[in-house]
Write a protein that holds these residues in place. Structure first.
Motif, PDB file in Angstrom:
ATOM      1  N   MET A 355      40.681  48.314  35.443  1.00 17.14           N
ATOM      2  CA  MET A 355      40.489  48.617  34.800  1.00 17.14           C
ATOM      3  C   MET A 355      41.476  49.095  33.586  1.00 17.14           C
ATOM      4  SD  MET A 355      37.902  50.499  36.368  1.00 17.14           S
ATOM      5  CE  MET A 355      37.211  51.782  35.349  1.00 17.14           C
ATOM      6  N   PRO A 359      38.521  42.817  34.013  1.00 17.26           N
ATOM      7  CA  PRO A 359      37.691  42.238  35.663  1.00 17.26           C
ATOM      8  C   PRO A 359      39.159  41.015  35.092  1.00 17.26           C
ATOM      9  CG  PRO A 359      36.216  42.367  34.068  1.00 17.26           C
ATOM     10  CD  PRO A 359      37.346  42.857  33.495  1.00 17.26           C
ATOM     11  N   HIS A 387      32.551  43.665  42.250  1.00 19.25           N
ATOM     12  CA  HIS A 387      32.606  44.813  41.244  1.00 19.25           C
ATOM     13  C   HIS A 387      32.655  44.651  40.189  1.00 19.25           C
ATOM     14  CE1 HIS A 387      32.834  48.510  39.322  1.00 19.25           C
ATOM     15  NE2 HIS A 387      34.999  48.705  39.233  1.00 19.25           N
ATOM     16  N   LEU A 388      34.443  43.570  40.971  1.00 13.50           N
ATOM     17  CA  LEU A 388      35.350  42.979  39.490  1.00 13.50           C
ATOM     18  C   LEU A 388      33.923  41.833  38.491  1.00 13.50           C
ATOM     19  CD1 LEU A 388      38.917  42.108  40.927  1.00 13.50           C
ATOM     20  CD2 LEU A 388      37.485  44.386  39.453  1.00 13.50           C
ATOM     21  N   GLU A 390      30.610  42.114  38.251  1.00 11.89           N
ATOM     22  CA  GLU A 390      29.944  42.507  38.036  1.00 11.89           C
ATOM     23  C   GLU A 390      30.438  43.535  36.299  1.00 11.89           C
ATOM     24  OE1 GLU A 390      26.614  46.171  38.172  1.00 11.89           O
ATOM     25  OE2 GLU A 390      27.691  45.850  40.037  1.00 11.89           O
ATOM     26  N   MET A 391      31.898  43.682  36.362  1.00 14.80           N
ATOM     27  CA  MET A 391      32.465  44.218  35.722  1.00 14.80           C
ATOM     28  C   MET A 391      32.728  43.308  34.789  1.00 14.80           C
ATOM     29  SD  MET A 391      35.338  46.822  36.170  1.00 14.80           S
ATOM     30  CE  MET A 391      36.093  46.638  35.085  1.00 14.80           C
TER      31      MET A 391
END
Length: 427
Positions: A355, A359, A387-388, A390-391
């Motif tokens: 964040m 990522p 999640h990472l 996808e980021m």
């Protein structure tokens, strides 16, 4: 002396009094099993008598007096209670089992809840045994309730609790906080007490986590189990108000549980933190949690529970997801992983890195966690990786990671959520 008129026994009151009454009997007689049976008999007597005769002015003293009588009667029997008498003799209690003198049964000034927690959370007991025995003896839950909460058969839970009791009996563990069962003040006693307190806090944290996010089953959370963990932690905090880690754990629970009402849809589907309706968060719990951790951080030695609570406070105080101060969260995580370099802490640190710094830097941190056996087969590592990815715009790789994570979790709501995220990335 009783209050005028009929009064209900009060299930909540009885549950709060269970550890105090049981602790008083165990301290006095030194026999866990027999004391627990006597307390249950006293509770049954209360449910029968209090609604008709009125609640006693001192309910705790009444329960201790009745339970003491039941216990001494049981320990005197020659035939039907021979096994309990022999066990009691083998334990060599501090005092002989004699009839209580006039006035006996008066509630002691000291609340034994904390000492009872220490007894149930001994390090020599396996984690499952500590949790079960704590919920039974200190939480006042029945074996059936504990079995339902932890999703195991009642017979299995009964065996687990019995084994834990036998281990305590075989170890000769005294009732108290110091190494000799007393609240010693020398360095050895203080070190032993600190180690045993750490066990207590760890067990309470495990109970809360299981209640907040169930590891398996159709329900995302078990509110009753989380509430019981908070209640027990409040009891510890009431007796150790100056301990920063106790305050930190209570703050962490309150700040985390404050989001409970916004974590799922009416159908039980999981709502991630970033998408939650923050107007549904419990502001009273957040205010209390922030006050607790802020005070602890200014006056007590820094500890992991305080840091975790501080991270939760940053999330809870943000007006929206876009307002979250991730730089502060990252700074707190960097201190936390120096104190506790565990895989869960490092996983949270990786998310904070993503964040703040992007990522791809965070994905590099996951490489070290892949080799950590403590995360082997755990869905959270794959969920964070997904999640990472996808980021980072790696849609195909992210989708595959979401599917792997879904295959590893035993929680139905988490599995549905992960598969939903994977489906969004298809095509």
């Amino acid at each position: 002396m009783t209050t005028p008129g009929p009064a209900p026994a009060g299930e909540d009151l009885l549950r709060r009094l269970v550890p105090q009454v049981l602790g008083a009997l165990v301290r006095r007689y030194g026999h866990f099993d027999a004391a627990e049976d006597a307390v249950q008999e006293a509770l049954l007597a209360a449910t029968r008598q209090w609604p008709e005769e009125g609640r006693p002015a001192n309910p705790r003293g009444w329960l201790i007096r009745v339970a003491s009588r039941r216990l001494t009667d049981r320990l005197r029997s020659d035939e039907a209670r021979r096994r309990r008498e022999e066990t009691a003799a083998a334990l060599t209690p501090r005092d002989e089992f004699v009839a209580p003198p006039p006035g006996e049964g008066r509630a002691p000034a000291e609340d034994d809840t904390l000492a009872l927690l220490f007894l149930c959370c001994r390090a020599e007991l396996p984690p499952a045994g500590r949790i079960a025995l704590t919920l039974r003896a200190v939480g006042g839950l029945t074996t059936a309730e504990i079995a339902r909460a932890l999703l195991v058969p009642e017979a299995t839970m009964a065996q687990r609790i019995s084994r834990a009791k036998r281990r305590i009996k075989a170890s000769g563990t005294p009732f108290g906080i110091g190494p000799d069962g007393t609240r010693g003040t020398d360095r050895e006693a203080a070190e032993d007490r600190a180690a045993r307190l750490a066990d207590v806090l760890h067990v309470l944290y495990l109970i809360f986590n299981e209640g907040y996010t169930a590891t398996s089953g159709r329900d995302l959370q078990r509110a009753d189990l989380a509430a019981e963990a908070i209640r027990l932690t409040r009891a510890v905090h009431a007796q150790l108000p100056a301990d920063g880690e106790v305050a930190g754990l209570l703050a962490l629970m309150l700040l985390t549980d404050a989001r409970r009402g916004a974590r799922s849809t009416p159908d039980g589907d999981l709502i991630p933190l970033a998408e939650q309706d923050r107007t549904r968060w419990d502001r009273a719990a957040i205010t209390e949690g922030v006050a607790l951790v802020s005070d602890a951080l200014t006056r007590a030695p820094l500890g992991p529970y305080q840091l975790r609570a501080a991270i939760a406070a940053v999330h809870d105080e943000a007006a929206g997801d876009a307002d979250t101060d991730w730089a502060e969260i990252l700074a707190l995580y960097e201190v936390l992983v120096r104190l506790v370099p565990g895989p869960v802490e490092r996983l949270g640190h990786a998310v904070a890195v993503a964040m703040v710094h992007g990522p791809r830097r965070a994905l590099a941190l996951l490489a070290d966690l892949d080799a950590d056996e403590r995360l082997a087969g755990h869905h959270r590592l794959e969920a964070v990786r997904a999640h990472l990815l996808e980021m980072a715009g790696e849609r195909a790789e992210a989708r595959a990671a979401y599917v792997r994570a879904a295959g590893l979790t035993l929680s139905v709501p988490e599995r549905r959520y992960l598969l939903f995220r994977a489906a969004r990335l298809a095509g």
